[in-house]
Structures are given as structure tokens and as C-alpha cells.
Design a protein around this motif. Structure first.
Motif, short mmCIF file in Angstrom:
data_model
loop_
_atom_site.label_atom_id
_atom_site.label_comp_id
_atom_site.label_asym_id
_atom_site.label_seq_id
_atom_site.Cartn_x
_atom_site.Cartn_y
_atom_site.Cartn_z
N CYS A 149 0.78 -1.23 0.24
CA CYS A 149 -0.12 0.23 -0.06
C CYS A 149 0.91 1.48 -0.06
O CYS A 149 0.69 2.36 -0.74
N GLN A 150 2.00 1.21 0.71
CA GLN A 150 2.90 2.42 0.77
C GLN A 150 3.65 2.71 -0.58
O GLN A 150 3.72 3.72 -0.85
N GLN A 151 3.78 1.57 -1.21
CA GLN A 151 4.38 1.40 -2.81
C GLN A 151 3.35 2.33 -3.67
O GLN A 151 3.45 3.21 -4.38
N LEU A 152 2.01 1.81 -3.50
CA LEU A 152 0.83 2.27 -4.37
C LEU A 152 0.72 4.16 -3.99
O LEU A 152 0.34 4.87 -4.92
N HIS A 153 0.94 4.34 -2.78
CA HIS A 153 0.67 5.83 -2.38
C HIS A 153 1.66 6.74 -3.02
O HIS A 153 1.46 7.70 -3.61
N ARG A 154 2.99 6.00 -2.90
CA ARG A 154 3.94 6.73 -3.53
C ARG A 154 3.79 6.84 -5.18
O ARG A 154 3.98 7.86 -5.70
N TYR A 155 3.45 5.79 -5.74
CA TYR A 155 3.23 5.87 -7.07
C TYR A 155 1.97 6.72 -7.43
O TYR A 155 2.15 7.56 -8.36
N GLN A 156 0.90 7.01 -6.63
CA GLN A 156 -0.12 7.72 -7.01
C GLN A 156 0.45 9.21 -7.06
O GLN A 156 0.09 10.01 -7.82
N ALA A 157 1.41 9.57 -6.13
CA ALA A 157 1.85 10.91 -6.15
C ALA A 157 2.50 11.33 -7.30
O ALA A 157 2.92 12.57 -7.57
N THR A 158 3.06 10.49 -8.28
CA THR A 158 4.00 10.63 -9.37
C THR A 158 3.13 10.74 -10.52
O THR A 158 3.40 11.08 -11.43
N LEU A 159 1.67 10.59 -10.59
CA LEU A 159 0.84 10.29 -11.70
C LEU A 159 0.34 11.58 -11.60
O LEU A 159 -0.07 12.58 -11.01
N ARG A 160 -0.19 12.03 -12.99
CA ARG A 160 -0.63 13.20 -13.63
C ARG A 160 -1.98 13.04 -14.35
O ARG A 160 -1.88 12.05 -14.92
N THR A 161 -2.94 13.84 -14.50
CA THR A 161 -4.10 13.84 -15.18
C THR A 161 -4.37 15.00 -16.21
O THR A 161 -4.09 16.31 -15.47
N CYS A 162 -4.39 15.08 -17.50
CA CYS A 162 -4.91 16.28 -18.15
C CYS A 162 -6.10 15.89 -19.15
O CYS A 162 -6.31 14.69 -19.46
N PHE A 163 -6.74 16.95 -19.67
CA PHE A 163 -7.85 16.44 -20.34
C PHE A 163 -8.32 17.57 -21.44
O PHE A 163 -7.94 18.88 -21.07
N THR A 164 -9.00 17.40 -22.32
CA THR A 164 -9.59 18.40 -23.23
C THR A 164 -10.85 18.25 -23.73
O THR A 164 -11.33 17.06 -23.85
N LEU A 165 -11.70 19.29 -23.78
CA LEU A 165 -13.23 19.18 -23.99
C LEU A 165 -13.40 20.09 -25.41
O LEU A 165 -13.08 21.12 -25.61
N GLU A 166 -14.56 19.36 -26.19
CA GLU A 166 -14.87 19.92 -27.25
C GLU A 166 -16.41 20.40 -27.06
O GLU A 166 -16.93 21.44 -27.65
#
Length: 282
Positions: A149-166
Motif C-alpha cells: 500500500c505504501q508503494q501504491l501511495h508513492r506511485y499515486q503521487a507521481t501520476l498526472r491527469t489532463c484533458f480536453t473538451l469540445e
């Protein structure tokens, strides 16, 4: 000892597409209310039917998070569970899952349950699910749950999200955008480009006119937000496979990523992204 991954349906990963000999996976559906109709965001949901209903409905549509009881049922079906939820800044889903954890542990104190706020949705949650699956399969029956679970928490902190709408109809109906602004953006062919903050809120990062400039703006945003070397990328598209493929080509041309996968939006992400929307998790 059964390893168990649970996610709400904002992850865009269908249960039918998950395969493992030693890890079970279950999605807990959100619900979308369009006029007098309720759409359950499970594997059977027709996204085109949802979008059509939203298009003709004049009133604002809404979404509802799963109940604690919904999550509790999924938690009870495993011995060691990791649950990923939609950003707590956008939905009560994380809170419901935390309540469910306490409910189940009260009745079954021998179980182990970890609830992780993805601070995102869509592809970012898919990447978390895939990482959890890989760690669980490598750990086997004697794996250290807390360390995983600690590894997954650390991995979550490295992830990013972006999006575009029409399509801005849903934003307009929900009072988050003035109708005249939405009409102007559509008429000029302007796309909104946004990203998720570290806290899980939405930030409008840029605007671009035309598809080509939009995709180049997305890769520039990705490059500025983190080192994308060998990054895994997931693009969720709302009825826009052609656009997703074009964005994939742009990402592969501009960034040193490891791979880019494409998924169709499920109901909840279609509700927010609307037709032709693209969501990038990386």
C-alpha cells in the motif's frame, strides 16, 4: 488469501477486460440521473444512449456516488483489498469507501483494506490498478500488505491527469459556464485544456484553436508537469477513437514515453468529458 482490487466506475476499466489468476477485480458503479432516467455505470451501460439522453434533456443532469454498502459488499469478497476512488475533491466516493472499510473491519477484523484517493479519474486510476495487480501477483500469498500500500501511495503521487473538451453543454446546464461563452468557444473551434492539481481539483491550463494545436498543447503540458521518460500513458476517449489515435501519435512523437494505451470512456467520465472529450493519465 485473496488479493482484491476495487475501484469505482470512474476508472474506465471494464471488469470484463481484467485478467489475473490470483487477483480479483471489481468496479462499484456510480449512477447518473438524466431527467427521470437513471443510468447505472456498469459494464452493460450504453454510453451513446447516455449521451443522447443528456443531449435532449433541458435540465441539468447529475451523478451519485456509490453507497458505503456497495463498497462493503466488494470489500467482503476479498481478504486483502486495495480500493481506488475518484478524487475526493470531485465526489463523495472516497468518503463512502472509507466508511465501508470501517463497517467491514468491525465485522471482519482479520481482513486488510486500504482505500486510496486517486486525486484523479480515468486513465490515472487504470495505471494505479495495473500497478496494484503487478505488485500483488509478484507478492503472492505471503506479501506484505502495508508495504504494498505504501508503494501504491508513492506511485499515486507521481501520476498526472489532463484533458480536453469540445462539448460544453453539461458545463452550461450545470451553471459552470455561461451559455454565451460555450457558444463562442464552439463557433471558434476552441478547445479547453485542463489538468488535475496535486489536491485533485480541476485547473484550466490552456485553450487552443484547432485539433493540431490542442494536441501539441497537451504534450507541452505533459512535458512541463513531469519527466515523461518511460512513462505509461492511458488515453480515455468519449466516442472519439480517431482523436485518441491522433493524440497518441502526437505523444509518441513529442515525448519519450514507454507506451500509450486507448480506452473508451465509461458512463461517469462520459458524463463529464462529453462527446469527443479526451482524458490523459500518465
Amino acid at each position: 488469501m485473496t488479493w482484491n482490487i476495487v475501484s469505482d466506475s470512474s476508472c474506465d476499466l471494464r471488469t470484463s477486460s481484467f485478467h489475473s489468476s490470483c487477483v480479483r477485480f471489481e468496479t462499484v458503479p456510480l449512477r447518473i440521473q438524466v431527467g427521470g432516467r437513471e443510468f447505472v455505470d456498469d459494464d452493460a451501460l450504453s454510453v451513446p444512449a447516455l449521451l443522447s439522453a443528456m443531449a435532449v434533456e433541458k435540465a441539468a443532469s447529475s451523478s451519485a456516488c456509490p453507497s458505503p454498502a456497495d463498497f462493503a459488499g466488494a470489500f467482503e469478497r476479498g481478504d486483502r483489498t486495495v480500493c481506488f476512488t475518484l478524487s475526493s475533491q470531485l465526489s463523495g466516493t472516497y468518503h463512502a469507501a472509507c466508511i465501508a472499510r470501517e463497517m467491514v473491519l468491525e465485522e471482519h477484523p482479520e481482513k486488510q483494506i486500504c482505500v486510496i484517493d486517486s486525486r484523479a479519474a480515468a486513465g490515472t486510476m487504470v495505471l494505479l490498478i495495473r500497478r496494484a495487480q503487478a505488485l500483488m501477483e509478484a507478492a503472492g500469498d505471503d506479501g506484505d500488505f502495508d508495504a504494498l500500500c505504501q508503494q501504491l501511495h508513492r506511485y499515486q503521487a507521481t501520476l498526472r491527469t489532463c484533458f480536453t473538451l469540445e462539448n460544453f453543454d453539461n458545463l452550461i446546464k450545470n451553471g459552470r459556464m455561461r451559455p454565451i461563452v460555450g457558444t463562442l468557444l464552439r463557433s471558434l473551434g476552441i478547445h479547453i485544456i485542463a489538468d488535475a492539481t496535486a489536491e485533485g481539483t480541476i485547473h484550466v491550463a490552456d485553450k487552443a484553436r484547432g485539433v493540431g494545436k490542442t494536441y501539441r498543447a497537451i504534450t507541452a503540458l505533459m512535458k512541463a508537469s513531469k519527466d515523461c521518460t518511460d512513462a505509461e500513458v492511458v488515453i480515455s476517449h468519449c466516442e472519439n477513437l480517431e482523436g485518441a489515435m491522433a493524440l497518441k501519435r502526437q505523444i509518441l512523437a513529442d515525448l519519450p514515453v514507454k507506451q500509450v494505451d486507448l480506452l473508451s470512456c465509461r458512463g461517469l467520465t462520459s458524463f463529464y468529458a462529453m462527446e469527443k472529450g479526451l482524458i490523459v493519465g500518465y
